[in-house]
Design an enzyme around this catalytic site. Structure first.
Site, short mmCIF file in Angstrom:
data_model
loop_
_atom_site.label_atom_id
_atom_site.label_comp_id
_atom_site.label_asym_id
_atom_site.label_seq_id
_atom_site.Cartn_x
_atom_site.Cartn_y
_atom_site.Cartn_z
N HIS A 286 80.13 32.55 28.98
CA HIS A 286 80.09 31.68 27.97
C HIS A 286 81.15 31.29 27.21
O HIS A 286 81.23 30.37 26.17
CB HIS A 286 78.82 32.07 26.97
CG HIS A 286 77.52 32.14 27.79
ND1 HIS A 286 77.00 31.25 28.25
CD2 HIS A 286 76.74 33.08 27.67
CE1 HIS A 286 75.80 31.34 28.67
NE2 HIS A 286 75.68 32.82 28.38
N ARG B 268 82.94 40.13 30.73
CA ARG B 268 81.70 39.79 31.08
C ARG B 268 81.75 38.60 32.24
O ARG B 268 82.68 37.62 32.11
CB ARG B 268 80.90 39.16 30.04
CG ARG B 268 79.51 38.70 30.66
CD ARG B 268 78.52 38.42 29.44
NE ARG B 268 78.70 37.42 28.82
CZ ARG B 268 77.77 36.94 27.63
NH1 ARG B 268 76.42 37.63 27.68
NH2 ARG B 268 77.95 35.98 26.94
N GLU C 21 68.95 41.78 30.09
CA GLU C 21 68.47 40.66 29.26
C GLU C 21 67.41 39.88 29.87
O GLU C 21 67.33 38.68 29.67
CB GLU C 21 69.64 39.87 28.96
CG GLU C 21 70.76 39.26 30.41
CD GLU C 21 71.67 38.52 30.08
OE1 GLU C 21 72.02 38.35 29.17
OE2 GLU C 21 72.60 38.45 31.08
N ASP D 297 69.30 36.39 25.05
CA ASP D 297 68.42 36.00 26.36
C ASP D 297 67.40 36.83 26.39
O ASP D 297 66.12 36.53 27.07
CB ASP D 297 69.41 36.43 27.64
CG ASP D 297 70.24 35.17 27.65
OD1 ASP D 297 70.05 34.09 27.13
OD2 ASP D 297 71.45 35.30 28.27
#
Length: 245
Positions: free
Chosen positions: A52, A77, A142, A168
């Site tokens: 993200h 990530r 998540e 999430d």
């Protein structure tokens, strides 16, 4: 003088396994200078967010080098749990991966295999930037399916830890909104307790030091204390407010 902290993936692995909280920062901003600034705070690790955040794979060698030079461990990530997305950051200098959207224990085993060389896994040799030979592998909890299969996920061989994405997970469990916050917090506490009981390092994504300290008090050892974009926005807004009276 105290014993210096070892800033490497093996050092983090040992500290997590010993139940020692390690405090890190989450980075959504691109650039080696950002990595240098964040590492200069004394963070144990810096997670570059490829899923993200604004950084791209091409940024990773410079960011990883800057974070390492600053005394922190560069983690990433990944964009996804797919085999190439797990291995590529490791070729570019990351010392470990935090992998999103892991469905269950079988999927977690695939992720571990993607980060390990044979015979433990199927990672291909092709490092460009001095990546780790035995990187840290942390999978994110998540999804509802990962939560349902949590005990089996925690038993996956070669897994270094689990990391809860509360945003999430709240969507997956339909626990969004202020009125469901206490219920979601109970779920997070349960994940921490189950991981601690299984002897698996655990973290929960936090946006403040105070929030992270609450998770640490419950046994979390992977403690993300702040996100760079949030810090920048809040600090800039505070200074603007002070100047405008």
């Amino acid at each position: 003088m105290g014993t210096p902290v070892e800033t490497s993936e093996s050092g983090l692995r040992r500290r997590w396994a010993a139940g020692e909280p390690c405090h890190g920062l989450w980075s959504q901003l691109p650039g080696a200078v950002v990595g240098e600034v964040l590492a200069g705070t004394g963070a144990d690790f810096v997670v570059v967010d490829l899923q993200h955040g604004a950084a791209a794979e091409a940024d990773l060698p410079g960011i990883a080098a800057a974070v390492t030079a600053g005394g922190s461990v560069p983690l990433v990530r990944t964009r996804s749990p797919l085999f190439p997305d797990v291995g590529r950051p490791l070729d570019l200098g990351a010392r470990g991966v935090v992998v999103p959207n892991v469905r269950d224990a079988a999927h977690a085993r695939e992720v571990v295999a993607a980060a390990r060389y044979a015979p433990a896994g199927g990672r291909s040799i092709g490092r460009l930037s001095g990546g780790a030979g035995e990187p840290l592998v942390v999978v994110m909890v998540e999804t509802a399916s990962a939560l349902d299969d949590l005990d089996a996920v925690l038993a996956v061989e070669g897994l270094d830890g689990v990391y809860v994405g509360p945003g999430d997970l709240s969507l997956a469990l339909q626990l969004t909104g202020p009125e469901r916050r206490a219920e979601l917090r109970g779920v997070l506490s349960s994940v921490i307790a189950r991981a601690v009981a299984a002897g698996v390092p655990v973290g929960v994504h936090a946006y403040s030091g105070e929030e992270a300290a609450g998770y640490v008090a419950e046994g979390a050892t992977i403690a993300t204390v702040a996100v760079d974009t949030v810090c920048l926005r809040e600090a800039a807004a505070r200074h603007l407010g002070a100047a405008r009276g």
